[in-house]
Write a protein that holds these residues in place. Structure first.
Motif, mmCIF file in Angstrom:
data_model
loop_
_atom_site.group_PDB
_atom_site.id
_atom_site.type_symbol
_atom_site.label_atom_id
_atom_site.label_comp_id
_atom_site.label_asym_id
_atom_site.label_seq_id
_atom_site.Cartn_x
_atom_site.Cartn_y
_atom_site.Cartn_z
ATOM 1 N N LYS A 25 19.748 -28.396 -26.568
ATOM 2 C CA LYS A 25 19.326 -27.548 -25.461
ATOM 3 C C LYS A 25 20.553 -27.123 -24.637
ATOM 4 C CE LYS A 25 15.522 -28.677 -23.386
ATOM 5 N NZ LYS A 25 14.518 -29.321 -22.492
ATOM 6 N N VAL A 26 20.618 -25.835 -24.299
ATOM 7 C CA VAL A 26 21.771 -25.254 -23.600
ATOM 8 C C VAL A 26 21.312 -24.615 -22.297
ATOM 9 C CG1 VAL A 26 23.676 -23.596 -23.743
ATOM 10 C CG2 VAL A 26 22.896 -24.791 -25.815
ATOM 11 N N LEU A 27 22.113 -24.802 -21.242
ATOM 12 C CA LEU A 27 21.914 -24.112 -19.969
ATOM 13 C C LEU A 27 23.094 -23.173 -19.768
ATOM 14 C CD1 LEU A 27 20.527 -23.686 -17.195
ATOM 15 C CD2 LEU A 27 21.832 -25.664 -16.355
ATOM 16 N N ASN A 28 22.807 -21.891 -19.653
ATOM 17 C CA ASN A 28 23.838 -20.862 -19.523
ATOM 18 C C ASN A 28 23.755 -20.268 -18.124
ATOM 19 O OD1 ASN A 28 25.826 -19.005 -20.175
ATOM 20 N ND2 ASN A 28 24.448 -17.637 -21.284
ATOM 21 N N LEU A 29 24.606 -20.753 -17.213
ATOM 22 C CA LEU A 29 24.591 -20.305 -15.831
ATOM 23 C C LEU A 29 25.542 -19.131 -15.626
ATOM 24 C CD1 LEU A 29 24.567 -23.769 -14.003
ATOM 25 C CD2 LEU A 29 22.629 -22.271 -14.509
ATOM 26 N N PHE A 30 25.133 -18.160 -14.795
ATOM 27 C CA PHE A 30 25.848 -16.903 -14.629
ATOM 28 C C PHE A 30 25.949 -16.251 -16.014
ATOM 29 C CE2 PHE A 30 27.264 -19.880 -11.403
ATOM 30 C CZ PHE A 30 27.049 -19.183 -10.229
ATOM 31 N N ALA A 31 24.803 -16.090 -16.641
ATOM 32 C CA ALA A 31 24.727 -15.754 -18.062
ATOM 33 C C ALA A 31 25.195 -14.352 -18.386
ATOM 34 C CB ALA A 31 23.292 -15.939 -18.548
ATOM 35 N N TYR A 32 25.171 -13.429 -17.397
ATOM 36 C CA TYR A 32 25.561 -12.036 -17.619
ATOM 37 C C TYR A 32 24.728 -11.468 -18.770
ATOM 38 C CZ TYR A 32 28.706 -7.962 -17.993
ATOM 39 O OH TYR A 32 29.238 -6.688 -18.037
ATOM 40 N N ASP A 73 31.938 -21.989 -3.193
ATOM 41 C CA ASP A 73 30.726 -22.372 -3.924
ATOM 42 C C ASP A 73 30.940 -23.237 -5.156
ATOM 43 O OD1 ASP A 73 29.016 -20.939 -2.188
ATOM 44 O OD2 ASP A 73 29.496 -19.061 -3.220
ATOM 45 N N TYR A 74 32.171 -23.309 -5.683
ATOM 46 C CA TYR A 74 32.332 -24.045 -6.945
ATOM 47 C C TYR A 74 31.985 -25.522 -6.793
ATOM 48 C CZ TYR A 74 33.644 -23.246 -11.760
ATOM 49 O OH TYR A 74 33.587 -23.049 -13.123
ATOM 50 N N ASP A 91 30.146 -20.057 -16.041
ATOM 51 C CA ASP A 91 31.115 -18.963 -16.094
ATOM 52 C C ASP A 91 30.854 -17.991 -14.939
ATOM 53 O OD1 ASP A 91 33.143 -17.294 -16.893
ATOM 54 O OD2 ASP A 91 31.992 -16.342 -18.496
ATOM 55 N N PRO A 92 31.074 -18.451 -13.703
ATOM 56 C CA PRO A 92 30.751 -17.613 -12.543
ATOM 57 C C PRO A 92 31.830 -16.578 -12.268
ATOM 58 C CG PRO A 92 31.714 -19.664 -11.804
ATOM 59 C CD PRO A 92 31.605 -19.768 -13.305
ATOM 60 N N PRO A 93 31.491 -15.532 -11.498
ATOM 61 C CA PRO A 93 32.540 -14.620 -11.022
ATOM 62 C C PRO A 93 33.425 -15.376 -10.033
ATOM 63 C CG PRO A 93 30.477 -14.180 -9.896
ATOM 64 C CD PRO A 93 30.168 -15.193 -10.954
ATOM 65 N N LEU A 114 36.730 -20.348 -15.129
ATOM 66 C CA LEU A 114 37.106 -19.623 -13.920
ATOM 67 C C LEU A 114 38.176 -18.600 -14.265
ATOM 68 C CD1 LEU A 114 36.745 -19.302 -10.849
ATOM 69 C CD2 LEU A 114 38.622 -20.919 -10.561
ATOM 70 N N ASN A 115 37.940 -17.356 -13.862
ATOM 71 C CA ASN A 115 38.925 -16.296 -14.085
ATOM 72 C C ASN A 115 39.352 -15.752 -12.726
ATOM 73 O OD1 ASN A 115 40.579 -14.435 -15.206
ATOM 74 N ND2 ASN A 115 39.023 -13.335 -16.343
ATOM 75 N N ALA A 116 40.227 -16.504 -12.068
ATOM 76 C CA ALA A 116 40.747 -16.138 -10.753
ATOM 77 C C ALA A 116 42.249 -16.425 -10.760
ATOM 78 C CB ALA A 116 40.053 -16.931 -9.651
ATOM 79 N N PRO A 117 43.093 -15.398 -10.819
ATOM 80 C CA PRO A 117 44.538 -15.627 -10.922
ATOM 81 C C PRO A 117 45.103 -16.488 -9.802
ATOM 82 C CG PRO A 117 44.005 -13.328 -11.334
ATOM 83 C CD PRO A 117 42.745 -13.968 -10.836
ATOM 84 N N GLU A 118 44.483 -16.433 -8.628
ATOM 85 C CA GLU A 118 45.025 -17.164 -7.482
ATOM 86 C C GLU A 118 44.626 -18.640 -7.467
ATOM 87 O OE1 GLU A 118 40.967 -15.650 -6.256
ATOM 88 O OE2 GLU A 118 42.649 -14.961 -7.495
ATOM 89 N N LEU A 119 43.721 -19.058 -8.368
ATOM 90 C CA LEU A 119 43.268 -20.444 -8.421
ATOM 91 C C LEU A 119 43.670 -21.050 -9.759
ATOM 92 C CD1 LEU A 119 39.667 -19.943 -6.954
ATOM 93 C CD2 LEU A 119 41.718 -20.746 -5.741
ATOM 94 N N ASP A 120 44.366 -22.200 -9.708
ATOM 95 C CA ASP A 120 44.878 -22.782 -10.947
ATOM 96 C C ASP A 120 43.934 -23.843 -11.499
ATOM 97 O OD1 ASP A 120 45.255 -24.943 -9.257
ATOM 98 O OD2 ASP A 120 47.441 -24.792 -9.228
ATOM 99 N N THR A 121 44.352 -24.471 -12.601
ATOM 100 C CA THR A 121 43.537 -25.497 -13.244
ATOM 101 C C THR A 121 43.275 -26.664 -12.299
ATOM 102 O OG1 THR A 121 44.572 -24.880 -15.341
ATOM 103 C CG2 THR A 121 43.320 -26.935 -15.307
#
Length: 313
Positions: A147-154, A236-237, A222-224, A258-265
């Motif tokens: 079973k899979v939960l796909n959040l911010f599924a687009y 919100d993360y 996979d949120p914006p 996360l795809n935010a250049p200003e936030l690192d791993t």
């Protein structure tokens, strides 16, 4: 612009949707504004800075010349999109865009829309994430009700590959009804009329329903990075990942993106350590080679976490 022109002059013709030139990665000095993608049979050239007509003519001429070498009997189709602040536009420069426009990746079909909006229906930089999901689900016995939960599924690309790999159920959640409608079309394109549900809800107001549908063997987050009124990563993360331990089945996995250049791993790892300390970091997935970046911490970040197994007596 020379690195972009060289790429065009020497490129082969892929059959799958993919990026061919990634100037934003900083590996081609002077070309940081440019990206070139192929959504067969349409090329999409994107600029993140204003562009003069002469530059567009030069690139268009290069595309036409290489296209004539690769497929001499087919017309060139290409779209230009400018994402410069105050200069946003999308233009069909030559040829036509099919309707519906369906592309493939690793044998899976997706509906895209390159003339409408900045997001085209399939995030090309997440290709390795989709491949990991496919392999991970496929590694489980087919008799297991995965079973899979796909959040911010687009548009539900993760859902489609999970079902193809043998998942029995996927719950897709996203506020965008239009995106989920395309997601439903993507399922039908690939022969799936059952196995997936689609919830057009605000995730933070739907935890009760989401929890009742669990526990889940895999959760994709996979949120914006910033979407006003929906999700702001810096705010919100933390309240998103704190839900993971109660939603995951024992030994289940979470794909934290996360795809935010200003936030690192470290941003993601710190939130996970503080909000879900029982989950263990397994790996960071690589990005597609076409998205190589001189500063990897600015690029897309996709981390795999695992929940503990049930304790044995």
């Amino acid at each position: 612009m020379q690195a972009l022109l060289h790429t065009i002059a020497t490129m082969e013709l892929p059959t799958d949707a993919q990026r061919l030139f990634h100037g934003r990665g900083g590996l081609h000095p002077g070309c940081e504004q440019w990206a070139l993608d192929l959504y067969p049979p349409v090329w999409v050239l994107t600029s993140f800075a204003p562009v003069d007509a002469a530059s567009l003519d030069t690139i268009g001429t290069a595309l036409a010349a290489r296209w004539a070498q690769l497929v001499p009997k087919q017309p060139l189709n290409w779209v230009f999109q400018c994402r410069a602040e105050g200069h946003a536009e999308t233009r069909l420069m030559a040829g036509a865009v099919p309707e519906p426009h369906v592309v493939s990746e690793d044998g899976t079909q997706y509906k895209v829309h390159v003339l409408r909006g900045q997001n085209h229906g399939l995030f090309l930089d997440m290709a390795e994430g989709r491949r990991w999901v496919r392999a991970h689900v496929a590694a489980h016995p087919k008799t297991y009700a995965f079973k899979v939960l796909n959040l911010f599924a687009y548009t539900c690309a993760f859902s489609v590959v999970a079902l193809q790999a043998g998942a029995k159920q996927v719950v897709n959640v996203d506020m965008g009804q239009g995106a989920l409608a395309i997601g439903q079309q993507n399922h039908r394109l690939n022969g799936f009329n059952t196995g997936a549900s689609f919830l057009a809800h605000d995730i933070f107001k739907t935890w009760g329903k989401i929890t009742r549908g669990g526990p889940y063997d895999l959760i994709v987050l996979d949120p914006p990075s910033y979407q006003k009124g929906s999700f702001v990563a810096t705010k919100d993360y933390a309240r998103l990942v704190r839900r993971l331990p109660e939603l995951l089945a024992p030994g289940g996995h979470a794909l934290v993106c996360l795809n935010a250049p200003e936030l690192d791993t470290t941003f993601l790892q710190t939130h996970m350590q503080e909000q879900a300390p029982e989950l263990t970091l397994v790996q960071r997935l690589p990005n597609p080679p076409a998205f190589a970046d001189v500063a990897p911490e600015r690029a897309l970040k996709v981390l795999v976490y695992r929940a503990p197994e049930l304790a044995t007596l």
